[in-house]
Design an enzyme around this catalytic site. Structure first.
Site, mmCIF file in Angstrom:
data_model
loop_
_atom_site.group_PDB
_atom_site.id
_atom_site.type_symbol
_atom_site.label_atom_id
_atom_site.label_comp_id
_atom_site.label_asym_id
_atom_site.label_seq_id
_atom_site.Cartn_x
_atom_site.Cartn_y
_atom_site.Cartn_z
ATOM 1 N N LYS A 38 32.138 7.735 14.639
ATOM 2 C CA LYS A 38 31.977 6.374 14.145
ATOM 3 C C LYS A 38 32.577 6.191 12.747
ATOM 4 O O LYS A 38 32.996 7.167 12.097
ATOM 5 C CB LYS A 38 30.492 6.021 14.132
ATOM 6 C CG LYS A 38 29.861 5.961 15.519
ATOM 7 C CD LYS A 38 28.393 5.597 15.347
ATOM 8 C CE LYS A 38 27.625 5.553 16.622
ATOM 9 N NZ LYS A 38 26.211 5.193 16.352
ATOM 10 N N TYR A 55 28.712 -2.228 23.771
ATOM 11 C CA TYR A 55 27.269 -2.383 23.536
ATOM 12 C C TYR A 55 26.711 -3.592 24.284
ATOM 13 O O TYR A 55 25.800 -4.269 23.787
ATOM 14 C CB TYR A 55 27.006 -2.507 22.034
ATOM 15 C CG TYR A 55 27.347 -1.276 21.248
ATOM 16 C CD1 TYR A 55 26.604 -0.108 21.381
ATOM 17 C CD2 TYR A 55 28.412 -1.274 20.349
ATOM 18 C CE1 TYR A 55 26.919 1.037 20.651
ATOM 19 C CE2 TYR A 55 28.729 -0.135 19.609
ATOM 20 C CZ TYR A 55 27.975 1.006 19.771
ATOM 21 O OH TYR A 55 28.287 2.129 19.041
ATOM 22 N N PHE A 66 19.278 -6.843 16.387
ATOM 23 C CA PHE A 66 20.022 -5.903 15.546
ATOM 24 C C PHE A 66 21.515 -5.874 15.865
ATOM 25 O O PHE A 66 22.293 -5.237 15.150
ATOM 26 C CB PHE A 66 19.440 -4.483 15.657
ATOM 27 C CG PHE A 66 19.523 -3.892 17.039
ATOM 28 C CD1 PHE A 66 20.686 -3.263 17.488
ATOM 29 C CD2 PHE A 66 18.433 -3.953 17.896
ATOM 30 C CE1 PHE A 66 20.772 -2.710 18.761
ATOM 31 C CE2 PHE A 66 18.501 -3.390 19.172
ATOM 32 C CZ PHE A 66 19.673 -2.774 19.600
ATOM 33 N N ARG A 87 24.973 15.659 23.925
ATOM 34 C CA ARG A 87 23.825 14.925 23.366
ATOM 35 C C ARG A 87 22.899 15.882 22.619
ATOM 36 O O ARG A 87 22.362 15.534 21.563
ATOM 37 C CB ARG A 87 23.115 14.137 24.453
ATOM 38 C CG ARG A 87 24.016 12.985 24.947
ATOM 39 C CD ARG A 87 23.356 12.087 25.935
ATOM 40 N NE ARG A 87 22.240 11.361 25.397
ATOM 41 C CZ ARG A 87 22.321 10.261 24.631
ATOM 42 N NH1 ARG A 87 23.502 9.765 24.307
ATOM 43 N NH2 ARG A 87 21.227 9.651 24.201
ATOM 44 N N THR A 106 18.734 10.407 17.581
ATOM 45 C CA THR A 106 19.522 9.262 17.120
ATOM 46 C C THR A 106 19.435 9.083 15.617
ATOM 47 O O THR A 106 20.430 8.827 14.954
ATOM 48 C CB THR A 106 19.065 7.978 17.841
ATOM 49 O OG1 THR A 106 19.225 8.176 19.248
ATOM 50 C CG2 THR A 106 19.868 6.779 17.404
ATOM 51 N N ARG A 121 23.825 15.379 13.697
ATOM 52 C CA ARG A 121 23.101 14.385 12.898
ATOM 53 C C ARG A 121 22.117 15.049 11.942
ATOM 54 O O ARG A 121 21.923 14.573 10.826
ATOM 55 C CB ARG A 121 22.387 13.408 13.824
ATOM 56 C CG ARG A 121 23.353 12.506 14.583
ATOM 57 C CD ARG A 121 22.625 11.624 15.553
ATOM 58 N NE ARG A 121 23.518 10.725 16.265
ATOM 59 C CZ ARG A 121 23.376 10.411 17.539
ATOM 60 N NH1 ARG A 121 22.374 10.911 18.251
ATOM 61 N NH2 ARG A 121 24.222 9.588 18.111
ATOM 62 N N ASN A 158 24.726 7.202 11.887
ATOM 63 C CA ASN A 158 24.418 8.490 12.523
ATOM 64 C C ASN A 158 25.667 9.194 13.058
ATOM 65 O O ASN A 158 25.568 10.069 13.900
ATOM 66 C CB ASN A 158 23.351 8.324 13.597
ATOM 67 C CG ASN A 158 23.790 7.439 14.748
ATOM 68 O OD1 ASN A 158 24.940 7.028 14.830
ATOM 69 N ND2 ASN A 158 22.866 7.145 15.639
ATOM 70 N N HIS A 168 28.600 8.750 18.605
ATOM 71 C CA HIS A 168 28.045 8.182 19.828
ATOM 72 C C HIS A 168 28.481 9.091 20.957
ATOM 73 O O HIS A 168 29.598 9.601 20.948
ATOM 74 C CB HIS A 168 28.588 6.767 20.093
ATOM 75 C CG HIS A 168 28.370 6.329 21.502
ATOM 76 N ND1 HIS A 168 27.184 5.776 21.926
ATOM 77 C CD2 HIS A 168 29.159 6.415 22.608
ATOM 78 C CE1 HIS A 168 27.268 5.529 23.231
ATOM 79 N NE2 HIS A 168 28.456 5.900 23.663
ATOM 80 N N GLU A 189 32.242 3.855 29.829
ATOM 81 C CA GLU A 189 32.691 3.917 28.443
ATOM 82 C C GLU A 189 34.075 4.550 28.314
ATOM 83 O O GLU A 189 34.900 4.088 27.522
ATOM 84 C CB GLU A 189 31.673 4.673 27.595
ATOM 85 C CG GLU A 189 30.356 3.928 27.462
ATOM 86 C CD GLU A 189 29.274 4.726 26.758
ATOM 87 O OE1 GLU A 189 29.508 5.912 26.415
ATOM 88 O OE2 GLU A 189 28.185 4.169 26.533
#
Length: 156
Positions: free
Chosen positions: A13, A53, A61, A89, A95, A106, A116, A119, A130
């Site tokens: 990100k 998203y 948010f 993951r 998260t 993270r 964070n 993704h 995705e």
């Protein structure tokens, strides 16, 4: 790919790019023995953010999420490996960087819920959807690394 071989999407990100962590994060996936089969840097547009998203667009948010993901370039990776969706993951950690275990990406580099760094797709259906948002089929470079026999047993 065999039943346990999977492909997933990972996004580094804007905070990872701005903090110059791209190489360090990619090195972790490579050190784990995962295979990067596509990679590109791009600027996420508001339209792409809404597609990616989609389940969050109506949530309160979402505007801050869109603002963040479009604030700077990202690096999109397609990664193959055995049970790669769960493996990645697990490598990312919780998260929230505040709750992520030390040793996870993270846990080691983030102290925020939103900032964070990464993704990753949360399941096979999400991965397929995705990956199609970020890559054309022609962009995948499938190959078998010569070191595979040193990464896993022949029957895996």
């Amino acid at each position: 790919m065999s039943d346990s071989m999977q492909r997933t999407l990972v996004l580094l990100k804007p905070d990872a790019v701005q903090r110059r962590l791209i190489g360090e994060l990619i090195a972790r996936f490579e050190a784990k023995g995962l295979n990067i089969v596509a990679m590109k840097m791009l600027q996420v547009t508001p339209e792409l953010a809404k597609q990616h998203y989609a389940e969050h667009v109506e949530k309160p948010f979402y505007p801050s999420l869109e603002s963040f993901i479009t604030s700077a370039p990202i690096v999109a990776l397609a990664i193959d490996g055995l049970d790669v969706i769960q493996v990645v993951r697990d490598m990312l950690g919780a998260t929230s960087g505040l709750k992520a275990a030390a040793g996870t990406i993270r846990g080691d580099f983030s102290s925020s819920r939103q900032m964070n760094l990464v993704h990753a797709s949360d399941g096979p259906d999400a991965a397929q959807r995705e990956l199609a948002l970020y890559f054309d089929e022609s962009e995948f470079c499938d190959y078998q690394p010569v070191l595979v026999p040193f990464l896993r047993a022949g029957d895996e």
